[in-house]
Design a protein around this motif. Structure first.
Motif, mmCIF file in Angstrom:
data_model
loop_
_atom_site.group_PDB
_atom_site.id
_atom_site.type_symbol
_atom_site.label_atom_id
_atom_site.label_comp_id
_atom_site.label_asym_id
_atom_site.label_seq_id
_atom_site.Cartn_x
_atom_site.Cartn_y
_atom_site.Cartn_z
ATOM 1 N N THR A 281 -45.208 -15.963 -4.784
ATOM 2 C CA THR A 281 -45.915 -17.016 -4.067
ATOM 3 C C THR A 281 -45.551 -17.039 -2.584
ATOM 4 O O THR A 281 -46.193 -17.755 -1.807
ATOM 5 C CB THR A 281 -45.635 -18.396 -4.678
ATOM 6 O OG1 THR A 281 -44.237 -18.481 -4.961
ATOM 7 C CG2 THR A 281 -46.415 -18.599 -5.964
ATOM 8 N N GLY A 282 -44.555 -16.273 -2.205
ATOM 9 C CA GLY A 282 -44.271 -16.006 -0.799
ATOM 10 C C GLY A 282 -44.084 -17.204 0.117
ATOM 11 O O GLY A 282 -44.267 -17.083 1.322
ATOM 12 N N TYR A 306 -38.689 -11.781 -1.155
ATOM 13 C CA TYR A 306 -39.814 -10.894 -1.390
ATOM 14 C C TYR A 306 -39.355 -9.504 -1.803
ATOM 15 O O TYR A 306 -40.059 -8.806 -2.515
ATOM 16 C CB TYR A 306 -40.680 -10.839 -0.122
ATOM 17 C CG TYR A 306 -42.139 -10.839 -0.445
ATOM 18 C CD1 TYR A 306 -42.706 -11.868 -1.173
ATOM 19 C CD2 TYR A 306 -42.962 -9.801 -0.029
ATOM 20 C CE1 TYR A 306 -44.042 -11.866 -1.497
ATOM 21 C CE2 TYR A 306 -44.302 -9.793 -0.345
ATOM 22 C CZ TYR A 306 -44.836 -10.827 -1.079
ATOM 23 O OH TYR A 306 -46.162 -10.816 -1.401
ATOM 24 N N SER A 307 -38.160 -9.138 -1.385
ATOM 25 C CA SER A 307 -37.613 -7.824 -1.760
ATOM 26 C C SER A 307 -36.524 -8.000 -2.814
ATOM 27 O O SER A 307 -35.959 -9.075 -2.960
ATOM 28 C CB SER A 307 -37.019 -7.152 -0.515
ATOM 29 O OG SER A 307 -36.031 -8.000 0.053
ATOM 30 N N GLY A 357 -50.876 -8.746 -6.894
ATOM 31 C CA GLY A 357 -51.922 -7.745 -6.733
ATOM 32 C C GLY A 357 -52.313 -7.563 -5.276
ATOM 33 O O GLY A 357 -51.718 -8.172 -4.405
ATOM 34 N N PRO A 358 -53.303 -6.757 -4.956
ATOM 35 C CA PRO A 358 -54.124 -6.020 -5.921
ATOM 36 C C PRO A 358 -53.399 -4.824 -6.551
ATOM 37 O O PRO A 358 -53.775 -4.407 -7.635
ATOM 38 C CB PRO A 358 -55.305 -5.526 -5.070
ATOM 39 C CG PRO A 358 -54.798 -5.499 -3.667
ATOM 40 C CD PRO A 358 -53.750 -6.555 -3.573
ATOM 41 N N HIS A 388 -55.616 -14.698 -13.373
ATOM 42 C CA HIS A 388 -56.707 -13.738 -13.222
ATOM 43 C C HIS A 388 -57.330 -13.878 -11.845
ATOM 44 O O HIS A 388 -57.258 -14.926 -11.230
ATOM 45 C CB HIS A 388 -57.753 -13.977 -14.301
ATOM 46 C CG HIS A 388 -57.201 -13.837 -15.686
ATOM 47 N ND1 HIS A 388 -57.085 -12.629 -16.321
ATOM 48 C CD2 HIS A 388 -56.674 -14.761 -16.525
ATOM 49 C CE1 HIS A 388 -56.536 -12.812 -17.507
ATOM 50 N NE2 HIS A 388 -56.274 -14.106 -17.653
ATOM 51 N N GLY A 389 -57.951 -12.828 -11.399
ATOM 52 C CA GLY A 389 -58.681 -12.892 -10.141
ATOM 53 C C GLY A 389 -57.919 -12.235 -9.005
ATOM 54 O O GLY A 389 -56.961 -11.489 -9.227
ATOM 55 N N GLU A 390 -58.353 -12.551 -7.814
ATOM 56 C CA GLU A 390 -57.811 -11.893 -6.638
ATOM 57 C C GLU A 390 -56.458 -12.450 -6.242
ATOM 58 O O GLU A 390 -56.042 -13.505 -6.706
ATOM 59 C CB GLU A 390 -58.801 -12.032 -5.498
ATOM 60 C CG GLU A 390 -60.087 -11.286 -5.796
ATOM 61 C CD GLU A 390 -60.990 -11.203 -4.594
ATOM 62 O OE1 GLU A 390 -60.772 -11.970 -3.649
ATOM 63 O OE2 GLU A 390 -61.904 -10.360 -4.624
ATOM 64 N N ARG A 391 -55.813 -11.691 -5.367
ATOM 65 C CA ARG A 391 -54.470 -12.026 -4.896
ATOM 66 C C ARG A 391 -54.295 -13.506 -4.554
ATOM 67 O O ARG A 391 -53.384 -14.168 -5.047
ATOM 68 C CB ARG A 391 -54.174 -11.164 -3.661
ATOM 69 C CG ARG A 391 -52.814 -11.387 -3.052
ATOM 70 C CD ARG A 391 -52.587 -10.445 -1.861
ATOM 71 N NE ARG A 391 -51.268 -10.638 -1.296
ATOM 72 C CZ ARG A 391 -50.165 -10.068 -1.757
ATOM 73 N NH1 ARG A 391 -50.228 -9.243 -2.780
ATOM 74 N NH2 ARG A 391 -48.992 -10.312 -1.205
ATOM 75 N N GLU A 392 -55.197 -14.040 -3.713
ATOM 76 C CA GLU A 392 -55.024 -15.433 -3.267
ATOM 77 C C GLU A 392 -55.125 -16.406 -4.431
ATOM 78 O O GLU A 392 -54.465 -17.437 -4.464
ATOM 79 C CB GLU A 392 -56.063 -15.789 -2.198
ATOM 80 C CG GLU A 392 -55.835 -14.996 -0.929
ATOM 81 C CD GLU A 392 -56.207 -15.768 0.333
ATOM 82 O OE1 GLU A 392 -56.046 -17.003 0.358
ATOM 83 O OE2 GLU A 392 -56.650 -15.113 1.288
ATOM 84 N N ARG A 393 -55.977 -16.048 -5.386
ATOM 85 C CA ARG A 393 -56.161 -16.901 -6.549
ATOM 86 C C ARG A 393 -54.924 -16.891 -7.445
ATOM 87 O O ARG A 393 -54.509 -17.929 -7.966
ATOM 88 C CB ARG A 393 -57.387 -16.404 -7.316
ATOM 89 C CG ARG A 393 -58.033 -17.433 -8.195
ATOM 90 C CD ARG A 393 -59.295 -16.862 -8.835
ATOM 91 N NE ARG A 393 -59.674 -17.656 -9.975
ATOM 92 C CZ ARG A 393 -60.517 -18.686 -9.921
ATOM 93 N NH1 ARG A 393 -61.076 -19.007 -8.788
ATOM 94 N NH2 ARG A 393 -60.802 -19.379 -10.996
ATOM 95 N N ILE A 395 -51.861 -16.288 -6.441
ATOM 96 C CA ILE A 395 -50.815 -17.004 -5.710
ATOM 97 C C ILE A 395 -51.023 -18.517 -5.834
ATOM 98 O O ILE A 395 -50.101 -19.276 -6.147
ATOM 99 C CB ILE A 395 -50.799 -16.568 -4.220
ATOM 100 C CG1 ILE A 395 -50.340 -15.106 -4.101
ATOM 101 C CG2 ILE A 395 -49.917 -17.485 -3.387
ATOM 102 C CD1 ILE A 395 -50.455 -14.524 -2.697
#
Lengths: 412, 412
Positions: A281-282, A306-307, A357-358, A388-393, A395
């Motif tokens: 979620t960054g 993040y790492s 993702g992606p 499910h869905g794209e990266r922003e979704r 997150i």
């Protein structure tokens, strides 16, 4: 009797997408509170024909027209002139307004040009609506069948002041007592829109009751409204109770309350503090928590690890755990939440790790695989989620699921 | 030939002011780039009569209707049924769409209810517009006189994906070659709208050129468009160059590129890594950086040090510094950026500390006072900024200023 309104938002900036029209939403919201139904909102550019078309349609559909925009001094400001034409009335200069405009210009040492006088002209018989914030006043005129046309500045700040100080009191008086409206908004987590629809079907709605749904990922909202007359309140309250019984903790809040706000209230109530360890979620959960004013009272802070290296250094996750189970695993999520809780001394440690993702997905751990973990004094647990869905979704959905779990844990 | 469009935004949430309609502004903006004029935007609620009225008006005023909203599975989602009624067409279940919906539900282990099948029904003869983000596909149907009606999901994210992937290419093809439009979008940081207006005044615009501005805080966008015929491209290219010469590094990107994306590109190019230490922005900068796919290549992670204790523990800020100068000070900002850089070994450490409000301000350090610091191999500096407005605006403005400083530092 004012029952329906039509809102006209005008200006080329609206029909070319340069500006998002917030005026009509403001006006609609205010009208809703006094039970005036908005039949339609019409947006047209600074164009003679289209403006006349909009006024005509508005006068057909609504008991009042409330228009905004085009009251300025320049050539493309056509409103007042066209309203007069539409109503078959003359334009009359209002001397008091003209004098006050001139004084205003003098006081600010701005050169007075003849086109400024345009702002002191109104259709014959108009009531002036003062503009406490800017130069151009608005006006209200009576149309056929006792309908009214109100026109306000298009500058949001000016429009709001004019609406609140003059228009709203007038409408409230006109509407009188018997127009009361009841409304309750339920914010939902954990149901799809169709499942929610199914669940609330048994609610016995009278003809004056309406249930409406709104899905704006990740938020799902249910609203019950009742318009009608006296004695309605009891029936409304009963139906709200019924909805609460059916939906239980799927309702995370009532009213215009964000999930992070609700979580903040619960942390305050329970006298607990929070620390976050976010991977996929960054920083979004942290941002949502700190959007709320006063969050420093319960939010300690957190780490965006993040790492893998950051997970080891900031949270004390064991390199062997990362090696053996991977960064997206129950074990890592557990070590992250325990780590942030121990490092900070906060009462609750919340961690998330997943694949937004992606790229980064595998057959065993596809994109959208997320582990969330909660470390509390008497509880330390991790759960797997699949988004499910794209990266922003992914997150956004993760942040919502994490906050909701935290809410439920605080309720226990 | 598509010359004019009417946009219909539908849903009770719009006519009751619960939600600001951003869809119509997005669509109007995109249509503007290909020279399609928006005759009107009509907003109506989930109401049979009003929806039919809006479709009728739209078909009179525009060559195409683009509608949004009401495609969901619930009872108040009336769109598809009413479009079929309006056009005198039958509703037909599209088996491929039904199958794919069922699969989608199965894959997510969500119970399939009969009302979900509603989303697989379309007016006879409709072309399906895939929804790559959500469940409800849209459609396009032909009306009388060769006019078209297009309907999309009302969820902004879904609408945008559907519009960009299917509608826009279709409109562009329909518009044909002789309506070619050249358009270039410049994303700006560091200028007010009126200052930008002043700076680009000398650009020599022909009658077919148009400069438009769009301020959507914290973003400021300048767009040059040229509509016309052949041979126009050269003049257009020359004007773009002139704008680049005038604005220099005030332009942070060209096209639909976010500031955080540009910063990511620069970090990759320069082979540098980033770590963040955020106080008043509470994780927003980290969230913006990680919104971008592939950011793990250059983003190490960071600390959200919302409390003084967290600043000491995670970043090694000296308690004496906090004591003497306060958390919002040049010295603290400098120690934060150095701290996060040293702890992580990233090439660049970026820190922010400030007063987001609404409380916490003092006469010397009013709400909106922010210190930002950058620690690089050969540079360690802090700068003071003053932001205005509400909490969210201060947080957003700070994140933009920090990212922009980082961009300029990476360009050096």
């Amino acid at each position: 009797m004012i029952q329906t309104a039509v809102i006209l938002s005008t200006g080329d900036e609206l029909t070319t997408g340069k500006v998002v029209d917030t005026n009509s939403a403001f006006i609609a919201d205010r009208l809703f509170t006094v039970g005036v139904k908005v039949a339609a909102v019409l947006k047209v550019g600074d164009d003679r024909e289209k403006l006349l078309w909009a006024m005509h349609q508005g006068s057909e559909l609504g008991d009042i027209i409330i228009g905004t925009g085009g009251l300025g001094p320049t050539a493309d400001d056509l409103t007042t002139e066209l309203v007069a034409e539409f109503l078959g009335k003359k334009l009359i200069t209002n001397q008091a307004v003209a004098d006050s405009l001139k004084k205003r210009f003098e006081a600010r040492a701005i050169a007075w040009t003849p086109n400024n006088l345009k702002q002191a002209c109104f259709p014959d018989g108009a009531m002036i609506i003062p503009n406490p914030v800017g130069t151009a006043p608005g006006f209200r005129v009576t149309m056929r069948q006792g309908k009214s046309l109100i026109w306000l500045s298009g500058v949001p700040q000016e429009m709001i002041a004019m609406f609140n100080e003059t228009v709203m009191p007038w409408i409230t008086t006109e509407r009188g007592k018997d127009s009361e409206i009841f409304s309750c908004t339920f914010k939902i987590h954990g149901l799809t829109e169709s499942k929610l629809d199914d669940l609330v079907k048994p609610v016995d709605l009278g003809p004056q009751h309406k249930l409406s749904f709104r899905a704006h990922y990740p938020d799902l909202t249910l609203r019950l409204t009742a318009s009608g007359g006296n004695g309605e309140e009891n029936g409304f309250v009963e139906r709200c109770k019924q909805i609460r019984r059916i939906l239980g903790t799927y309702i995370y809040a009532e009213g215009d309350v964000a999930l992070e706000e609700k979580v903040g209230q619960l942390l305050m109530e329970k006298n607990q503090t929070l620390a976050l360890a976010e991977s996929c979620t960054g920083g979004l959960i942290s941002h949502r928590i700190t959007r709320i004013a006063g969050s420093s009272a319960y939010y300690y802070g957190g780490a965006v690890t993040y790492s893998n290296e950051a997970k080891v250094k900031f949270l004390g996750v064991k390199p062997a755990t990362l090696e053996k189970y991977g960064a997206v695993s129950e074990q890592t999520a557990l070590e992250m939440s325990r780590g942030i809780r121990e490092k900070t001394g906060a009462s609750v440690g919340l961690s998330v790790t997943g694949i937004a993702g992606p790229s980064g997905g595998t057959p065993e751990k596809p994109v959208g695989t997320v582990w969330i973990s909660l470390a509390q004094p008497n509880n330390h647990e991790a759960r797997q989620f699949q988004f499910h869905g794209e990266r922003e979704r992914v997150i956004l959905g993760t942040s919502q699921a994490a906050l909701n779990w935290l809410r439920l844990a605080l309720l226990e």
